[in-house]
Motif scaffolding. Sequence first.
Motif, mmCIF file in Angstrom:
data_model
loop_
_atom_site.group_PDB
_atom_site.id
_atom_site.type_symbol
_atom_site.label_atom_id
_atom_site.label_comp_id
_atom_site.label_asym_id
_atom_site.label_seq_id
_atom_site.Cartn_x
_atom_site.Cartn_y
_atom_site.Cartn_z
ATOM 1 N N HIS A 4 0.833 -1.195 0.000
ATOM 2 C CA HIS A 4 0.000 0.000 0.000
ATOM 3 C C HIS A 4 0.870 1.248 0.000
ATOM 4 C CE1 HIS A 4 -3.672 -2.211 1.970
ATOM 5 N NE2 HIS A 4 -3.165 -2.857 0.941
ATOM 6 N N THR A 5 1.857 1.266 0.874
ATOM 7 C CA THR A 5 2.731 2.427 1.009
ATOM 8 C C THR A 5 3.479 2.709 -0.277
ATOM 9 O OG1 THR A 5 3.015 1.986 3.379
ATOM 10 C CG2 THR A 5 4.650 3.412 2.320
ATOM 11 N N ILE A 6 4.024 1.659 -0.891
ATOM 12 C CA ILE A 6 4.789 1.825 -2.126
ATOM 13 C C ILE A 6 3.899 2.350 -3.245
ATOM 14 C CG2 ILE A 6 6.031 0.597 -3.952
ATOM 15 C CD1 ILE A 6 7.152 -1.250 -1.771
ATOM 16 N N LEU A 7 2.724 1.752 -3.404
ATOM 17 C CA LEU A 7 1.839 2.161 -4.495
ATOM 18 C C LEU A 7 1.356 3.593 -4.318
ATOM 19 C CD1 LEU A 7 0.297 1.558 -7.050
ATOM 20 C CD2 LEU A 7 -1.542 0.557 -5.670
ATOM 21 N N LEU A 8 0.930 3.950 -3.110
ATOM 22 C CA LEU A 8 0.427 5.300 -2.874
ATOM 23 C C LEU A 8 1.533 6.346 -2.995
ATOM 24 C CD1 LEU A 8 -2.070 4.665 0.065
ATOM 25 C CD2 LEU A 8 -2.614 5.139 -2.326
ATOM 26 N N ALA A 9 2.737 6.013 -2.517
ATOM 27 C CA ALA A 9 3.868 6.940 -2.655
ATOM 28 C C ALA A 9 4.253 7.095 -4.123
ATOM 29 C CB ALA A 9 5.060 6.441 -1.843
ATOM 30 N N LEU A 10 4.166 6.006 -4.868
ATOM 31 C CA LEU A 10 4.454 6.049 -6.300
ATOM 32 C C LEU A 10 3.440 6.923 -7.030
ATOM 33 C CD1 LEU A 10 6.341 4.821 -8.479
ATOM 34 C CD2 LEU A 10 4.666 2.993 -8.747
ATOM 35 N N ILE A 11 2.171 6.739 -6.696
ATOM 36 C CA ILE A 11 1.118 7.558 -7.309
ATOM 37 C C ILE A 11 1.318 9.027 -6.981
ATOM 38 C CG2 ILE A 11 -1.352 8.103 -7.249
ATOM 39 C CD1 ILE A 11 -1.878 5.114 -6.804
ATOM 40 N N GLN A 12 1.605 9.326 -5.711
ATOM 41 C CA GLN A 12 1.807 10.709 -5.288
ATOM 42 C C GLN A 12 2.990 11.332 -6.012
ATOM 43 O OE1 GLN A 12 0.098 12.752 -3.308
ATOM 44 N NE2 GLN A 12 1.579 14.409 -3.517
ATOM 45 N N GLY A 13 4.115 10.598 -6.063
ATOM 46 C CA GLY A 13 5.310 11.133 -6.712
ATOM 47 C C GLY A 13 5.114 11.380 -8.190
ATOM 48 N N LEU A 14 4.424 10.475 -8.871
ATOM 49 C CA LEU A 14 4.222 10.603 -10.312
ATOM 50 C C LEU A 14 3.199 11.676 -10.663
ATOM 51 C CD1 LEU A 14 4.188 6.847 -11.424
ATOM 52 C CD2 LEU A 14 5.966 8.545 -11.890
ATOM 53 N N THR A 15 2.188 11.835 -9.819
ATOM 54 C CA THR A 15 1.095 12.755 -10.172
ATOM 55 C C THR A 15 1.234 14.141 -9.562
ATOM 56 O OG1 THR A 15 -0.255 11.910 -8.331
ATOM 57 C CG2 THR A 15 -0.533 10.854 -10.474
ATOM 58 N N GLU A 16 2.129 14.316 -8.599
ATOM 59 C CA GLU A 16 2.297 15.627 -7.959
ATOM 60 C C GLU A 16 2.689 16.694 -8.971
ATOM 61 O OE1 GLU A 16 2.460 18.607 -5.181
ATOM 62 O OE2 GLU A 16 1.831 16.553 -4.753
ATOM 63 N N ALA A 227 11.995 9.211 -5.743
ATOM 64 C CA ALA A 227 12.434 8.597 -7.000
ATOM 65 C C ALA A 227 11.403 8.794 -8.112
ATOM 66 C CB ALA A 227 12.700 7.102 -6.783
ATOM 67 N N SER A 228 10.129 8.581 -7.797
ATOM 68 C CA SER A 228 9.088 8.712 -8.820
ATOM 69 C C SER A 228 8.889 10.164 -9.237
ATOM 70 C CB SER A 228 7.774 8.110 -8.328
ATOM 71 O OG SER A 228 7.359 8.690 -7.104
ATOM 72 N N ALA A 229 8.964 11.092 -8.287
ATOM 73 C CA ALA A 229 8.802 12.511 -8.614
ATOM 74 C C ALA A 229 9.969 13.011 -9.452
ATOM 75 C CB ALA A 229 8.691 13.337 -7.335
ATOM 76 N N LEU A 230 11.180 12.561 -9.139
ATOM 77 C CA LEU A 230 12.362 12.971 -9.898
ATOM 78 C C LEU A 230 12.257 12.493 -11.341
ATOM 79 C CD1 LEU A 230 15.096 14.418 -9.590
ATOM 80 C CD2 LEU A 230 16.111 12.192 -9.080
ATOM 81 N N ALA A 231 11.863 11.242 -11.527
ATOM 82 C CA ALA A 231 11.695 10.712 -12.876
ATOM 83 C C ALA A 231 10.596 11.455 -13.619
ATOM 84 C CB ALA A 231 11.368 9.217 -12.807
ATOM 85 N N CYS A 232 9.526 11.777 -12.891
ATOM 86 C CA CYS A 232 8.399 12.485 -13.487
ATOM 87 C C CYS A 232 8.811 13.872 -13.987
ATOM 88 C CB CYS A 232 7.276 12.597 -12.463
ATOM 89 S SG CYS A 232 5.942 13.679 -12.953
ATOM 90 N N PHE A 236 8.726 14.808 -17.899
ATOM 91 C CA PHE A 236 7.724 15.815 -18.265
ATOM 92 C C PHE A 236 8.364 16.980 -19.012
ATOM 93 C CE2 PHE A 236 4.945 19.493 -17.023
ATOM 94 C CZ PHE A 236 3.856 19.117 -17.796
ATOM 95 N N LEU A 237 9.463 17.504 -18.494
ATOM 96 C CA LEU A 237 10.142 18.622 -19.152
ATOM 97 C C LEU A 237 10.752 18.203 -20.488
ATOM 98 C CD1 LEU A 237 11.878 20.392 -16.122
ATOM 99 C CD2 LEU A 237 9.931 21.212 -17.462
ATOM 100 N N ALA A 238 11.202 16.945 -20.572
ATOM 101 C CA ALA A 238 11.812 16.467 -21.810
ATOM 102 C C ALA A 238 10.778 16.265 -22.915
ATOM 103 C CB ALA A 238 12.551 15.155 -21.548
ATOM 104 N N LEU A 239 9.554 15.909 -22.528
ATOM 105 C CA LEU A 239 8.548 15.544 -23.520
ATOM 106 C C LEU A 239 7.495 16.617 -23.782
ATOM 107 C CD1 LEU A 239 7.857 11.838 -22.444
ATOM 108 C CD2 LEU A 239 9.215 12.623 -24.390
ATOM 109 N N LEU A 240 7.376 17.603 -22.890
ATOM 110 C CA LEU A 240 6.257 18.547 -22.975
ATOM 111 C C LEU A 240 6.191 19.258 -24.315
ATOM 112 C CD1 LEU A 240 3.875 19.916 -21.623
ATOM 113 C CD2 LEU A 240 5.448 21.588 -20.636
ATOM 114 N N ASN A 241 7.325 19.781 -24.798
ATOM 115 C CA ASN A 241 7.308 20.509 -26.067
ATOM 116 C C ASN A 241 7.078 19.586 -27.261
ATOM 117 O OD1 ASN A 241 7.635 23.201 -25.204
ATOM 118 N ND2 ASN A 241 9.814 22.870 -24.868
ATOM 119 N N ARG A 242 7.399 18.299 -27.093
ATOM 120 C CA ARG A 242 7.196 17.357 -28.198
ATOM 121 C C ARG A 242 5.743 16.910 -28.307
ATOM 122 N NH1 ARG A 242 12.151 13.009 -27.390
ATOM 123 N NH2 ARG A 242 13.853 14.523 -27.179
#
Length: 267
Positions: A4-16, A227-232, A236-242
Amino acid sequence: MEAHTILLALIQGLTEFLPISSSAHLILPSVLLGWRDQGMAFDVAVHLGSLLAVLYYFRYEVVSLAIAWQRSIRGKEQSAESRLAWSIVLATIPACIIGVIFGGFIADFLRSGWVIAVSTIVFGLLLWWADKIARLHKSEYQTGWRGAFLLGCAQALALIPGTSRSGITLTAGLMLGMTRDAAARFSFLMSIPIIFLAGSHQATGLLSAGAIIPWSAMGLGIVVSFASALACIHLFLALLNRIGVMPFVWYRLGLGAVLFWVMAGQL
């Protein structure tokens, strides 16, 4: 519990930091799977992880802005960096004021699945419209005091669950004529003080309540959200203009429809 903790933290990091609403995603596990709320300690942990991620990614810019801001306070020098730093400070004020005045009302009456579903769709369509009319010519250094204040007011709207702080500030930036990259970068930079203040407020409440702190779960939440927020942020910045914003708009519309379907099934 760890899953639960891993999934919710992953969701938070990716969607923040994506314009797709973290609150809209965090409500789904509790509604669909019956997971209980992870509590304030978990909120503090994932906010800290997200904060560390954006600080690390923009570490050179943050140091440069902090130095320029201090120099401007001492009256020694005014520069593009110091003006951007002051713009970020100004943009933080509206959300703080609205949060203090209406925070209780929002928590009591707006944290419902219906509100999140409506906000997810409405502000997704607003993002589409802003991108369609955008002139895309200003950098983050050209916001000005008026632009910074309007971006701050947009950030305050993100207190409505389902709005997405990243999404509404990106929308406002595009409406003000900023490029997609500049609007996203300003949104990330202005997230630093607001995440810090929100996390500090939650941590203070946690400590004053004398709650038992699950240190292992907090540590895991920090690492995963970082980790998930950093990747996000990087992707996001690399792909946004594309790819533009339309993939996120379509995603929000689909997510909103799913939320409506889920909430209707509970009637």
